[in-house]
Design a protein around this motif. Structure first.
Motif, PDB file in Angstrom:
ATOM      1  N   THR A   1      54.038 -40.699  78.087  1.00  0.00           N
ATOM      2  CA  THR A   1      52.923 -41.635  77.963  1.00  0.00           C
ATOM      3  C   THR A   1      51.749 -40.959  77.270  1.00  0.00           C
ATOM      4  O   THR A   1      51.081 -41.561  76.426  1.00  0.00           O
ATOM      5  CB  THR A   1      52.507 -42.184  79.337  1.00  0.00           C
ATOM      6  OG1 THR A   1      53.651 -42.769  79.966  1.00  0.00           O
ATOM      7  CG2 THR A   1      51.417 -43.229  79.210  1.00  0.00           C
TER       8      THR A   1
ATOM      9  N   ALA B   1      46.395 -40.842  79.850  1.00  0.00           N
ATOM     10  CA  ALA B   1      47.544 -41.439  80.534  1.00  0.00           C
ATOM     11  C   ALA B   1      47.402 -41.283  82.049  1.00  0.00           C
ATOM     12  O   ALA B   1      47.716 -42.205  82.807  1.00  0.00           O
ATOM     13  CB  ALA B   1      48.840 -40.807  80.049  1.00  0.00           C
TER      14      ALA B   1
ATOM     15  N   LYS C   1      53.871 -44.574  84.218  1.00  0.00           N
ATOM     16  CA  LYS C   1      53.062 -43.654  83.415  1.00  0.00           C
ATOM     17  C   LYS C   1      52.987 -42.262  84.040  1.00  0.00           C
ATOM     18  O   LYS C   1      53.106 -41.258  83.342  1.00  0.00           O
ATOM     19  CB  LYS C   1      51.640 -44.203  83.253  1.00  0.00           C
ATOM     20  CG  LYS C   1      51.523 -45.352  82.287  1.00  0.00           C
ATOM     21  CD  LYS C   1      50.092 -45.883  82.254  1.00  0.00           C
ATOM     22  CE  LYS C   1      49.947 -47.008  81.259  1.00  0.00           C
ATOM     23  NZ  LYS C   1      50.708 -48.199  81.608  1.00  0.00           N
TER      24      LYS C   1
END
Length: 172
Positions: free
Chosen positions: A36, A52, A23
């Motif tokens: 992400t 995120a 991520k």
């Protein structure tokens, strides 16, 4: 049992931390913070990049703490919070089985985090080395409650944001 707990903590913690690295940094085939964040925006988690970053950081911290056996209830709470969010926003509608995009894997990770906290991280852990007595069913329930509560706060915030923002139009 001690070696079993060590292996369990290291494997689950390292892989969980790897999800965070996907991520945040795009490592291990991940989409990085921009990708992400865009996906989180699509799920209604706004601002997506910030959400995120929070999720990725929680995964890296939770995974590292779990692998080290350090502050085990905090590690468990982080794992539980992120997995509860994944269930709520991504997997619930698909049913239980991971082959169908379901929540099976997420629940397994929640169970592992709970069980390691309830049993304790074992002799080969930093909690043990530092003589931190943070294990047992009470600590496991606290970790479960904290993780679920964190997820519920985000769910409620998303619902409130969606309600106050109204429908989005093209170009927004």
């Amino acid at each position: 049992m001690e070696v079993g707990l060590l292996v369990l903590r290291i494997v689950v913690g390292a892989l969980f931390g790897g999800h965070g690295a996907q991520k945040l940094f795009g490592w291990f085939g991940g989409h990085g913070l921009a990708g992400t964040g865009a996906a989180f925006e699509e799920m209604g988690l706004r601002p997506g990049r910030t959400m995120a970053a929070i999720a990725g950081t929680a995964e890296i911290m939770g995974g590292a703490l779990l692998a080290l056996g350090l502050l085990t209830p905090a590690a468990a709470a982080l794992v539980i919070a992120v997995m509860t969010m994944a269930i709520a926003f991504v997997h619930w509608r698909n049913g239980p089985w991971v082959a169908d995009g379901g929540w099976e894997y997420n629940v397994v990770l929640i169970a592992v985090a709970f069980a390691v906290t309830a049993a304790g991280p074992g002799r080969y852990s930093l909690d043990h080395a530092l003589e931190l007595d943070l294990a047992g069913p009470g600590w496991a329930l606290i970790a479960l409650g904290a993780g679920v509560l964190c997820a519920l706060v985000v769910v409620a915030a998303r619902a409130r944001t969606a309600h106050t923002a109204g429908p989005r139009t093209a170009g927004q």
